[in-house]
Design a protein around this motif. Structure first.
Motif, PDB file in Angstrom:
ATOM      1  N   GLU A   1      -2.282  12.225 -10.617  1.00 24.22           N
ATOM      2  CA  GLU A   1      -3.323  11.428  -9.951  1.00 24.22           C
ATOM      3  C   GLU A   1      -2.759  10.552  -8.838  1.00 24.22           C
ATOM      4  N   ILE A   2      -1.455  10.470  -8.755  1.00 23.70           N
ATOM      5  CA  ILE A   2      -0.832   9.646  -7.711  1.00 23.70           C
ATOM      6  C   ILE A   2      -0.732  10.482  -6.441  1.00 23.70           C
ATOM      7  N   ASP A   3      -1.538  10.146  -5.455  1.00 19.50           N
ATOM      8  CA  ASP A   3      -1.514  10.846  -4.174  1.00 19.50           C
ATOM      9  C   ASP A   3      -1.427   9.823  -3.049  1.00 19.50           C
ATOM     10  N   GLU A   4      -1.465  10.294  -1.806  1.00 18.63           N
ATOM     11  CA  GLU A   4      -1.318   9.381  -0.673  1.00 18.63           C
ATOM     12  C   GLU A   4      -2.417   8.322  -0.653  1.00 18.63           C
ATOM     13  N   ALA A   5      -3.634   8.726  -0.947  1.00 21.99           N
ATOM     14  CA  ALA A   5      -4.749   7.778  -0.908  1.00 21.99           C
ATOM     15  C   ALA A   5      -4.559   6.665  -1.935  1.00 21.99           C
ATOM     16  N   ARG A   6      -4.067   7.019  -3.120  1.00 16.47           N
ATOM     17  CA  ARG A   6      -3.855   6.002  -4.153  1.00 16.47           C
ATOM     18  C   ARG A   6      -2.726   5.047  -3.754  1.00 16.47           C
ATOM     19  N   ILE A   7      -1.676   5.603  -3.140  1.00 21.18           N
ATOM     20  CA  ILE A   7      -0.576   4.747  -2.685  1.00 21.18           C
ATOM     21  C   ILE A   7      -1.070   3.782  -1.616  1.00 21.18           C
ATOM     22  N   GLU A   8      -1.808   4.306  -0.644  1.00 23.85           N
ATOM     23  CA  GLU A   8      -2.311   3.445   0.430  1.00 23.85           C
ATOM     24  C   GLU A   8      -3.203   2.333  -0.117  1.00 23.85           C
ATOM     25  N   ALA A   9      -3.964   2.648  -1.151  1.00 26.83           N
ATOM     26  CA  ALA A   9      -4.851   1.649  -1.753  1.00 26.83           C
ATOM     27  C   ALA A   9      -4.083   0.560  -2.482  1.00 26.83           C
ATOM     28  N   ALA A  10      -2.820   0.829  -2.813  1.00 27.08           N
ATOM     29  CA  ALA A  10      -1.996  -0.151  -3.531  1.00 27.08           C
ATOM     30  C   ALA A  10      -1.159  -1.011  -2.591  1.00 27.08           C
ATOM     31  N   LEU A  11      -1.211  -0.740  -1.284  1.00 24.94           N
ATOM     32  CA  LEU A  11      -0.406  -1.493  -0.322  1.00 24.94           C
ATOM     33  C   LEU A  11      -1.139  -2.742   0.152  1.00 24.94           C
ATOM     34  N   ASP A  12      -0.406  -3.656   0.738  1.00 23.29           N
ATOM     35  CA  ASP A  12      -0.994  -4.902   1.235  1.00 23.29           C
ATOM     36  C   ASP A  12      -2.040  -4.652   2.312  1.00 23.29           C
ATOM     37  N   THR A  13      -1.934  -3.528   3.009  1.00 23.68           N
ATOM     38  CA  THR A  13      -2.800  -3.217   4.140  1.00 23.68           C
ATOM     39  C   THR A  13      -3.992  -2.352   3.743  1.00 23.68           C
ATOM     40  N   ALA A  14      -4.318  -2.293   2.462  1.00 25.85           N
ATOM     41  CA  ALA A  14      -5.334  -1.368   1.958  1.00 25.85           C
ATOM     42  C   ALA A  14      -6.671  -1.480   2.691  1.00 25.85           C
ATOM     43  N   ASP A  15      -7.063  -2.678   3.105  1.00 25.42           N
ATOM     44  CA  ASP A  15      -8.377  -2.855   3.731  1.00 25.42           C
ATOM     45  C   ASP A  15      -8.299  -2.895   5.257  1.00 25.42           C
ATOM     46  N   LEU A  16      -7.159  -2.520   5.815  1.00 24.83           N
ATOM     47  CA  LEU A  16      -6.987  -2.520   7.267  1.00 24.83           C
ATOM     48  C   LEU A  16      -7.082  -1.095   7.818  1.00 24.83           C
ATOM     49  N   PRO A  17      -7.444  -0.936   9.092  1.00 27.51           N
ATOM     50  CA  PRO A  17      -7.493   0.404   9.679  1.00 27.51           C
ATOM     51  C   PRO A  17      -6.096   1.037   9.698  1.00 27.51           C
ATOM     52  N   PRO A  18      -6.016   2.364   9.761  1.00 26.00           N
ATOM     53  CA  PRO A  18      -4.705   3.020   9.868  1.00 26.00           C
ATOM     54  C   PRO A  18      -3.954   2.497  11.102  1.00 26.00           C
ATOM     55  N   LEU A  19      -2.648   2.362  10.960  1.00 24.83           N
ATOM     56  CA  LEU A  19      -1.845   1.842  12.058  1.00 24.83           C
ATOM     57  C   LEU A  19      -1.707   2.892  13.162  1.00 24.83           C
ATOM     58  N   ASP A  20      -2.083   2.526  14.378  1.00 27.22           N
ATOM     59  CA  ASP A  20      -2.008   3.435  15.524  1.00 27.22           C
ATOM     60  C   ASP A  20      -0.805   3.178  16.418  1.00 27.22           C
ATOM     61  N   LEU A  21      -0.496   1.913  16.657  1.00 26.17           N
ATOM     62  CA  LEU A  21       0.542   1.550  17.615  1.00 26.17           C
ATOM     63  C   LEU A  21       1.383   0.417  17.058  1.00 26.17           C
ATOM     64  N   LEU A  22       2.702   0.616  17.050  1.00 26.71           N
ATOM     65  CA  LEU A  22       3.630  -0.424  16.628  1.00 26.71           C
ATOM     66  C   LEU A  22       4.547  -0.757  17.793  1.00 26.71           C
ATOM     67  N   ILE A  23       4.557  -2.021  18.178  1.00 24.71           N
ATOM     68  CA  ILE A  23       5.349  -2.502  19.314  1.00 24.71           C
ATOM     69  C   ILE A  23       6.455  -3.410  18.802  1.00 24.71           C
ATOM     70  N   ARG A  24       7.663  -3.244  19.364  1.00 20.68           N
ATOM     71  CA  ARG A  24       8.720  -4.225  19.114  1.00 20.68           C
ATOM     72  C   ARG A  24       9.234  -4.728  20.449  1.00 20.68           C
ATOM     73  N   THR A  25       9.309  -6.034  20.570  1.00 20.23           N
ATOM     74  CA  THR A  25       9.804  -6.644  21.808  1.00 20.23           C
ATOM     75  C   THR A  25      11.307  -6.892  21.726  1.00 20.23           C
TER      76      THR A  25
END
Length: 254
Positions: A179-203
């Motif tokens: 029963e452990i799949d990607e969706a279940r893992i994503e739901a257990a992360l701190d970002t569960a209620d945020l949109p999927p990450l599209d762009l990551l910038i480092r300065t």
């Protein structure tokens, strides 16, 4: 701190910031705000001055992100590794956090921005924890945009906590391994209620993720820029959004 595909064709309508109106806008942008110390050192200023100017940069970028239509902006403000810094610098950072919550919360709320915290902010001093809790509660119903701030956050620890939760559930007979799949893992992360990450910038010219959003960045576009964070502003964000719009995202396909 207040969809098309690809760049617009010649003659396409443009926003006031110069970005073509039909350019693809990332739903979720995350930024590793690096370079405050080097910015201050280059000017003969204490590191605290760099952090203060960095907070001003965050305000400008948040405003620009909202104007561009970004749904969520996540800022890496304090990593779980930052506890290794001198106590005086940690105290300066906490003082700055107090100041900006006190002075910017009403503006965030008025602008319809929801404040979210990822990481374990309960490790901070009780007054800071209480201020953060009040701020997140006050803005919880806002829907125009989300500002997620990573405080005492580490991506490896985030994944460890998720695995520990699955292990406990399995030991109690509440969860089967299949029963452990990607969706279940994503739901257990701190970002569960945020949109999927599209762009990551480092300065600041560094080209590494530094234990930030490791799972979430799997298919995000990565952008490393030389600009030190205190000098990163709305124009710099718009340039990053234009770079994102010009890229072709295949997700492993053709």
């Amino acid at each position: 701190m207040a969809a098309g595909a690809g760049p617009g064709a010649s003659g396409a309508p443009r926003h006031a910031d110069g970005v073509a109106a039909n350019q693809s806008v990332p739903r979720h942008v995350a930024i590793i705000m690096d370079g405050n110390g080097r910015w201050a050192k280059a000017r003969g200023l204490p590191r605290a001055a760099g952090h203060k100017q960095g907070a001003e940069a965050a305000r400008k970028v948040l405003r620009a992100a909202g104007e561009a239509g970004v749904e969520c902006l996540t800022l890496y403000a304090f990593s779980s590794e930052n506890w290794r810094r001198p106590e005086t610098e940690i105290n300066d950072l906490m003082g700055l956090l107090r100041f900006y919550i006190q002075h910017e919360l009403d503006a965030l709320h008025k602008e319809g921005i929801r404040l979210r915290i990822i990481g374990d902010h309960t490790a901070f001093k009780p007054d800071v924890v209480a201020m953060i809790d009040r701020a997140t509660a006050k803005t919880a119903g806002n829907t125009r945009m989300t500002l997620a701030v990573a405080l005492n956050y580490g991506a490896r620890n985030e994944l460890v906590k998720a695995v520990q939760g699955f292990a406990a559930a399995a030991a109690e007979g509440r969860l089967a391994a299949e029963e452990i799949d990607e969706a279940r893992i994503e739901a257990a992360l701190d970002t569960a209620d945020l949109p999927p990450l599209d762009l990551l910038i480092r300065t600041s010219g560094e080209c590494r993720l530094s234990n930030f959003l490791l799972w979430q960045a799997a298919y995000a576009e990565l952008l490393f820029v030389d600009t030190l964070w205190p000098d990163f502003d709305g124009d710099a964000l718009h340039a990053a959004l234009a770079e994102f719009a010009a890229r072709e995202r295949r997700y492993g396909g053709l």
